[in-house]
Design an enzyme around this catalytic site. Structure first.
Site, PDB file in Angstrom:
ATOM      1  N   LEU A 184       0.850  -1.182   0.000  1.00 39.91           N
ATOM      2  CA  LEU A 184       0.000   0.000   0.000  1.00 39.91           C
ATOM      3  C   LEU A 184       0.891   1.239   0.000  1.00 39.91           C
ATOM      4  O   LEU A 184       1.980   1.221   0.582  1.00 39.91           O
ATOM      5  CB  LEU A 184      -0.902   0.036   1.246  1.00 39.91           C
ATOM      6  N   ASP A 185       0.419   2.303  -0.642  1.00 42.41           N
ATOM      7  CA  ASP A 185       1.133   3.576  -0.598  1.00 42.41           C
ATOM      8  C   ASP A 185       1.293   4.023   0.848  1.00 42.41           C
ATOM      9  O   ASP A 185       0.491   3.666   1.720  1.00 42.41           O
ATOM     10  CB  ASP A 185       0.361   4.661  -1.358  1.00 42.41           C
ATOM     11  N   ARG A 186       2.293   4.850   1.078  1.00 42.59           N
ATOM     12  CA  ARG A 186       2.605   5.337   2.424  1.00 42.59           C
ATOM     13  C   ARG A 186       1.371   5.906   3.137  1.00 42.59           C
ATOM     14  O   ARG A 186       1.123   5.619   4.310  1.00 42.59           O
ATOM     15  CB  ARG A 186       3.706   6.399   2.322  1.00 42.59           C
TER      16      ARG A 186
END
Length: 294
Positions: free
Chosen positions: A141-143
Site C-alpha cells: 500500500l502507498d505510504r
C-alpha cells in the site's frame, strides 16, 4: 470444507482431504498450489516432502487421510531489521498474517537502514514470539493509504500467494472519498497506466502504459461537501492505480495533492478495506476487514 494443519518443529503436518484424493504430490504442487518449479525441485531433491513418512511417493496417487509433511519452518533471516511498533494483527496462522497498516508509514524499507516501516514492526512482533522467518509482503500500500496487507511467513507460502494474487484469486476491496458527485453509480475504469516523464513518482494514464482496470460502486454521496464515497476493486495492481484512475475521470481523491485533490483531508482518502481469498492449505474462505477510518 476446512483442513486442519499443525506445525511440528520445522514441519507442517496435515491429512489429505477428499478433494485432493487421487492426485499425485506432483499434481498437488503443480496444479493445486502452482508452486514454482525451482522450489518444488528443491523440496523434492532435499526430501522435504514426506507422505506417510516416505519421500519417494511423488508420482503415487494420494488417498484420503494420508499424512503429508512439508519442511517449511527452518529459521531464516527476517530480511528487514526488527523495530518495535504497535502492529494491528487482523489474521494470523503459521503461514501468513494480515495487518491493518496505519497511514503515514511505508509497507517496507525503500532505502538501506530504514526501520520505521510496517515490515520492520512485523519482524519485531515475530521475533518477540520466537519466530524467525522472512517478512514477505504479497502486495503493498502507498505510504498514506491505510488498511489490510497480506504477508507470508515463508518463501513457499509466499510463492503460492503471489501466484494467487497474479491470477486474481485474492480479491481486494478499497474505499475512497473523491471530489464531486459521481453521476455513474457503478462501472469500471479501463485505462492503461504508465510513468509520468515529468515527475519522479507520479503515474498517468498513457496509451503506452500497462493495462489497468478499476471497478467501482458509489456507496454514499455528500452534497454539502461535494464528495462521493466509492467502493473499488482492482483487476490489476498498478502503482497509484485508484488515485490515477479517479483523477483521470475528473474525480480526484480528497487529500491527494499529487493527483489534483484538495487538502480537505490530512492524506489521500484511500483505505484498503477488505481481503477475500481461499486459504491454499486449509481451503477456508477468508474475508478479512479493517475498520474504516472515516
Amino acid at each position: 470444507m476446512m483442513i486442519n494443519f499443525e506445525k511440528k518443529g520445522e514441519w507442517l503436518v496435515m491429512s489429505i482431504p477428499p478433494v485432493w484424493e487421487g492426485l499425485t504430490p506432483e499434481q498437488l504442487f503443480q496444479e493445486v498450489w502452482k508452486a514454482p518449479k525451482k522450489q518444488t525441485h528443491f523440496i523434492r531433491m532435499n526430501k522435504e516432502m514426506l507422505i506417510n513418512g516416505k519421500s519417494d511417493l511423488w508420482t503415487h496417487n494420494l488417498t484420503k487421510g494420508d499424512c503429508i509433511r512439508l519442511k517449511l519452518f527452518q529459521e531464516e533471516d527476517f530480511g528487514v531489521t526488527p523495530s518495535y511498533m504497535d502492529v494491528d494483527i487482523l489474521f494470523e496462522d503459521e503461514l501468513m498474517l494480515v495487518v491493518n497498516k496505519p497511514p503515514g508509514i511505508d509497507t517496507h524499507p525503500n532505502s538501506p537502514g530504514q526501520t520505521n516501516t510496517i515490515a520492520n514492526g512485523i519482524a519485531f512482533y515475530l521475533q518477540a514470539n520466537g519466530e524467525h522467518c522472512p517478512v514477505k509482503h504479497i502486495h503493498r500500500l502507498d505510504r498514506d493509504t491505510s488498511g489490510v496487507i497480506l504477508f507470508a511467513k515463508n518463501s513457499f507460502a509466499g510463492a503460492i500467494l503471489d501466484r494467487m494474487l497474479q491470477e486474481r484469486n485474492i480479491k481486494r476491496t478499497y474505499t475512497a472519498i473523491v471530489h464531486g458527485i459521481m453521476q455513474k453509480k457503478k462501472g469500471k475504469i479501463d485505462a492503461p497506466i504508465g510513468r509520468d516523464r515529468h515527475h519522479p513518482t507520479r503515474r498517468r494514464v498513457s496509451p503506452n502504459g500497462q493495462k489497468a482496470v478499476t471497478r467501482f460502486e458509489v456507496t454514499e454521496t455528500n452534497k454539502k461537501n461535494n464528495t462521493t464515497i466509492v467502493r473499488c476493486q482492482l483487476d490489476t495492481g498498478r502503482t497509484h492505480q485508484i488515485r490515477v484512475h479517479f483523477s483521470h475521470i475528473g474525480h480526484p481523491l480528497v487529500g491527494d495533492l499529487l493527483y489534483g485533490g484538495k487538502p480537505s483531508y490530512h492524506r489521500q482518502a484511500l483505505h484498503a478495506a477488505k481481503l477475500e481469498f481461499v486459504h491454499p492449505f486449509t481451503l477456508e474462505k477468508l474475508s478479512i476487514s479493517a475498520p474504516h477510518p472515516w
